[in-house]
Design a protein around this motif. Structure first.
Motif, mmCIF file in Angstrom:
data_model
loop_
_atom_site.group_PDB
_atom_site.id
_atom_site.type_symbol
_atom_site.label_atom_id
_atom_site.label_comp_id
_atom_site.label_asym_id
_atom_site.label_seq_id
_atom_site.Cartn_x
_atom_site.Cartn_y
_atom_site.Cartn_z
ATOM 1 N N ALA A 294 88.995 50.515 -3.187
ATOM 2 C CA ALA A 294 88.809 50.876 -1.845
ATOM 3 C C ALA A 294 89.620 50.553 -0.829
ATOM 4 O O ALA A 294 89.328 50.618 0.145
ATOM 5 N N ASP A 295 90.934 49.872 -1.153
ATOM 6 C CA ASP A 295 91.971 49.322 -0.451
ATOM 7 C C ASP A 295 91.504 48.311 0.620
ATOM 8 O O ASP A 295 92.097 48.283 1.574
ATOM 9 N N HIS A 296 90.507 47.509 0.076
ATOM 10 C CA HIS A 296 90.298 46.184 0.635
ATOM 11 C C HIS A 296 90.926 45.204 0.023
ATOM 12 O O HIS A 296 91.454 45.337 -1.216
ATOM 13 N N GLU A 297 91.417 43.916 0.898
ATOM 14 C CA GLU A 297 91.917 42.692 0.187
ATOM 15 C C GLU A 297 91.069 41.637 0.004
ATOM 16 O O GLU A 297 90.505 41.247 0.975
ATOM 17 N N ILE A 298 91.285 40.948 -1.163
ATOM 18 C CA ILE A 298 90.749 39.878 -1.390
ATOM 19 C C ILE A 298 91.632 38.611 -1.057
ATOM 20 O O ILE A 298 92.608 38.428 -1.778
ATOM 21 N N VAL A 299 91.134 37.852 0.129
ATOM 22 C CA VAL A 299 92.474 37.074 0.427
ATOM 23 C C VAL A 299 92.041 35.440 -0.131
ATOM 24 O O VAL A 299 92.855 34.781 -0.114
ATOM 25 N N GLY A 300 90.947 35.414 -0.973
ATOM 26 C CA GLY A 300 90.603 34.134 -1.462
ATOM 27 C C GLY A 300 89.453 34.029 -2.181
ATOM 28 O O GLY A 300 88.577 34.954 -1.894
ATOM 29 N N ALA A 301 89.246 33.090 -3.148
ATOM 30 C CA ALA A 301 87.801 32.888 -3.831
ATOM 31 C C ALA A 301 87.680 31.438 -3.744
ATOM 32 O O ALA A 301 88.457 30.705 -4.293
ATOM 33 N N MET A 302 86.725 30.885 -2.935
ATOM 34 C CA MET A 302 86.292 29.588 -3.143
ATOM 35 C C MET A 302 85.271 29.088 -3.957
ATOM 36 O O MET A 302 84.182 30.002 -4.044
ATOM 37 N N THR A 303 85.607 28.194 -4.923
ATOM 38 C CA THR A 303 84.450 28.192 -6.009
ATOM 39 C C THR A 303 84.372 26.727 -6.243
ATOM 40 O O THR A 303 84.808 25.720 -6.077
ATOM 41 N N GLY A 304 83.051 26.617 -6.233
ATOM 42 C CA GLY A 304 82.097 25.222 -6.607
ATOM 43 C C GLY A 304 82.582 24.574 -7.819
ATOM 44 O O GLY A 304 82.551 25.473 -8.976
ATOM 45 N N LYS A 305 82.899 23.590 -8.116
ATOM 46 C CA LYS A 305 83.178 22.714 -9.362
ATOM 47 C C LYS A 305 82.418 21.441 -9.477
ATOM 48 O O LYS A 305 82.611 20.672 -8.444
ATOM 49 N N SER A 306 81.694 21.270 -10.611
ATOM 50 C CA SER A 306 80.890 19.931 -10.699
ATOM 51 C C SER A 306 81.643 18.954 -11.658
ATOM 52 O O SER A 306 82.522 19.421 -12.505
ATOM 53 N N ALA B 172 93.431 36.755 -6.770
ATOM 54 C CA ALA B 172 93.551 36.069 -5.276
ATOM 55 C C ALA B 172 93.650 34.444 -5.631
ATOM 56 O O ALA B 172 93.513 33.979 -6.583
ATOM 57 N N PRO B 173 94.014 33.817 -4.394
ATOM 58 C CA PRO B 173 93.939 32.278 -4.642
ATOM 59 C C PRO B 173 92.685 31.887 -4.724
ATOM 60 O O PRO B 173 91.859 32.358 -4.118
ATOM 61 N N VAL B 174 92.566 30.826 -5.791
ATOM 62 C CA VAL B 174 91.401 30.046 -6.055
ATOM 63 C C VAL B 174 91.498 28.650 -5.349
ATOM 64 O O VAL B 174 92.210 27.777 -5.541
ATOM 65 N N TYR B 175 90.232 28.468 -4.446
ATOM 66 C CA TYR B 175 90.169 27.083 -4.074
ATOM 67 C C TYR B 175 88.846 26.427 -4.413
ATOM 68 O O TYR B 175 87.887 26.858 -4.312
ATOM 69 N N GLU B 176 89.239 25.553 -5.099
ATOM 70 C CA GLU B 176 88.034 24.630 -5.807
ATOM 71 C C GLU B 176 87.447 23.522 -4.682
ATOM 72 O O GLU B 176 88.554 22.981 -4.140
ATOM 73 N N PHE B 177 86.218 23.464 -4.931
ATOM 74 C CA PHE B 177 85.430 22.190 -4.116
ATOM 75 C C PHE B 177 84.312 21.438 -5.005
ATOM 76 O O PHE B 177 83.849 21.930 -5.979
ATOM 77 N N ASP B 178 84.098 20.498 -4.563
ATOM 78 C CA ASP B 178 83.040 19.800 -5.189
ATOM 79 C C ASP B 178 81.848 20.311 -4.982
ATOM 80 O O ASP B 178 81.328 20.763 -3.857
ATOM 81 N N ALA B 179 80.866 20.557 -5.837
ATOM 82 C CA ALA B 179 79.603 21.273 -5.753
ATOM 83 C C ALA B 179 78.481 20.627 -6.759
ATOM 84 O O ALA B 179 78.747 20.128 -7.595
ATOM 85 N N PRO B 180 77.303 20.855 -6.183
ATOM 86 C CA PRO B 180 76.184 20.330 -7.107
ATOM 87 C C PRO B 180 75.958 20.996 -8.366
ATOM 88 O O PRO B 180 76.489 22.214 -8.436
ATOM 89 N N CYS B 181 75.533 20.678 -9.207
ATOM 90 C CA CYS B 181 75.192 21.510 -10.675
ATOM 91 C C CYS B 181 74.049 20.856 -11.287
ATOM 92 O O CYS B 181 73.184 20.034 -10.801
ATOM 93 N N ILE B 182 73.420 21.700 -12.165
ATOM 94 C CA ILE B 182 72.404 21.323 -13.131
ATOM 95 C C ILE B 182 72.561 20.399 -13.871
ATOM 96 O O ILE B 182 73.414 20.288 -14.592
ATOM 97 N N ALA B 183 71.710 19.037 -14.026
ATOM 98 C CA ALA B 183 71.862 18.252 -14.970
ATOM 99 C C ALA B 183 70.829 18.539 -16.035
ATOM 100 O O ALA B 183 69.615 18.695 -15.767
ATOM 101 N N TYR B 184 71.499 18.339 -17.149
ATOM 102 C CA TYR B 184 70.734 18.734 -18.619
ATOM 103 C C TYR B 184 70.340 17.471 -19.456
ATOM 104 O O TYR B 184 70.980 16.363 -19.319
#
Length: 368
Positions: free
Chosen positions: A28-40, A55-67
């Motif tokens: 639809a001619d829109h631009e994805i300028v980045g994807a910020m993604t949580g990583k545990s 698109a550029p991927v930006y990783e950051f610390d995020a909570p996760c489920i403990a098993y």
């Protein structure tokens, strides 16, 4: 429009949804300028996401489920404890999200059930409208059917859903089937998001069961069943970073490291899918006409809801354990829902574009 994604990195469902929506928006001619993604800790963002998001991927610390160990499911106490212990680190992650948003200058932020979404809106009072997308928002719908005796769990998951969408412009609730929207609750019910790679597949019926598990600790349950039923061929995908790409347990049981292309090809050619009850995996199977046995991760209420909703939608059968005998018994009764599901899915692309294009700088945020 310039669009920035904020994606929960736990599991693969939200990642594949982001890929699918990116494909729709670029057409639809829109631009994805980045994807910020949580990583545990101890987990990596799958390579397929970085390759396909375009698109550029930006990783950051995020909570996760403990098993728990040995496939005994989610450990709620340890999950909450880890969250509190690492709170300073997670607050720094919100600061990182703000820096990326200021740098990218998007017209819209689309949040795929990342907890930081609502916290970011609250702390920074962003003037950029946010749209929140997830199947979990369907659980806020008054007509959603919950498992019995789940009042407390329902309150907890819906509280989390409200946090993720706090001060957002709207919620797009992904659903297996059609249901009316609730504008008074800012809930718009939409079809699932499925990647183009799935749409291009031509399904066949092979002689093996495909198994997908969200955590490799569940593999022992599969092995136990297999040892009693060695004649049933199984191919299993897991996230065991310590194992080889392919681990051949014996002639009829094989474990594979998560690989998107290989998984999808096997999904198209398997006899049936056995999976923990993630929304995205079930959608892909229904689309390809594959019966599904949904095994919710123990103590994981969201997956219990997904499994029940999947059964109501005709996806297959649910089971508390990886007892594949249940699937063998169910298969002769299964009624293919792929045509009905595909018709619902096909209405989605234009609806997503319309809902996103409607958002402007002047919006009324969700505050409940």
């Amino acid at each position: 429009m310039k669009i920035l994604f904020l994606v929960q990195g736990e599991g693969r469902g939200h990642l594949t949804q982001a890929i699918a929506l990116g494909q729709i928006l670029r057409r639809a001619d829109h631009e994805i300028v980045g994807a910020m993604t949580g990583k545990s800790a101890g987990r990596i963002i799958p390579s397929f996401f970085k390759e396909q998001i375009q698109a550029p991927v930006y990783e950051f610390d995020a909570p996760c489920i403990a098993y728990n160990a040995k496939g005994k499911g989610m450990n709620l106490g340890r999950t909450i404890g880890t969250l509190l212990l690492n709170a300073p680190k997670y607050l720094r992650a919100v600061q990182f999200i703000n820096r990326i948003a200021c740098k990218a200058k998007p017209d819209v932020i689309i949040c795929f059930y990342e907890t930081y979404g609502g916290i970011y809106n609250f702390l920074y009072g962003s003037k950029v409208p946010m749209i929140c997308i997830a199947h979990q928002y369907l659980l806020l719908h008054p007509r959603f059917i919950f498992p019995e005796n789940s009042r407390f769990s329902k309150s907890v998951i819906n509280f989390n859903s409200r946090i993720t969408s706090w001060l957002a412009a709207k919620r797009l609730a992904l659903s297996f089937r059609e249901m009316e929207s609730r504008n008074d609750l800012k809930i718009t019910v939409v079809p699932p998001l499925i990647r183009e790679e799935v749409l291009d597949l031509k399904p066949t019926c092979g002689d093996f069961f495909l198994v997908y598990m969200t955590h490799h600790s569940m593999s022992q349950k599969i092995i136990d069943w297999h040892l009693s039923h060695p004649g049933v061929s199984l191919h299993c995908f897991w996230d065991n970073a310590e194992a080889n790409e392919v681990f051949q347990f014996d002639e009829t049981l094989t474990f594979h490291r998560i690989n998107s292309e290989k998984y999808l090809n096997m999904l198209a050619s398997c006899r049936a899918l056995v999976t923990t009850a993630g929304f995205e995996s079930v959608c892909e199977a229904i689309y390809l006409g594959k019966p599904v046995m949904m095994v919710p991760v123990p103590n994981h209420f969201e997956q219990e809801c997904n499994a029940l909703d999947g059964v109501i939608s005709g996806a297959g059968v649910r089971c508390k354990t990886f007892d594949l005998s249940v699937m063998l018994e169910y298969l002769p009764k299964h009624q293919d829902q792929s045509e009905k599901f595909r018709n619902w899915y096909k209405s989605g692309a234009s609806r997503f574009v319309q809902e996103i294009e409607m958002i402007s700088g002047d919006f009324t945020p969700v505050n409940h």
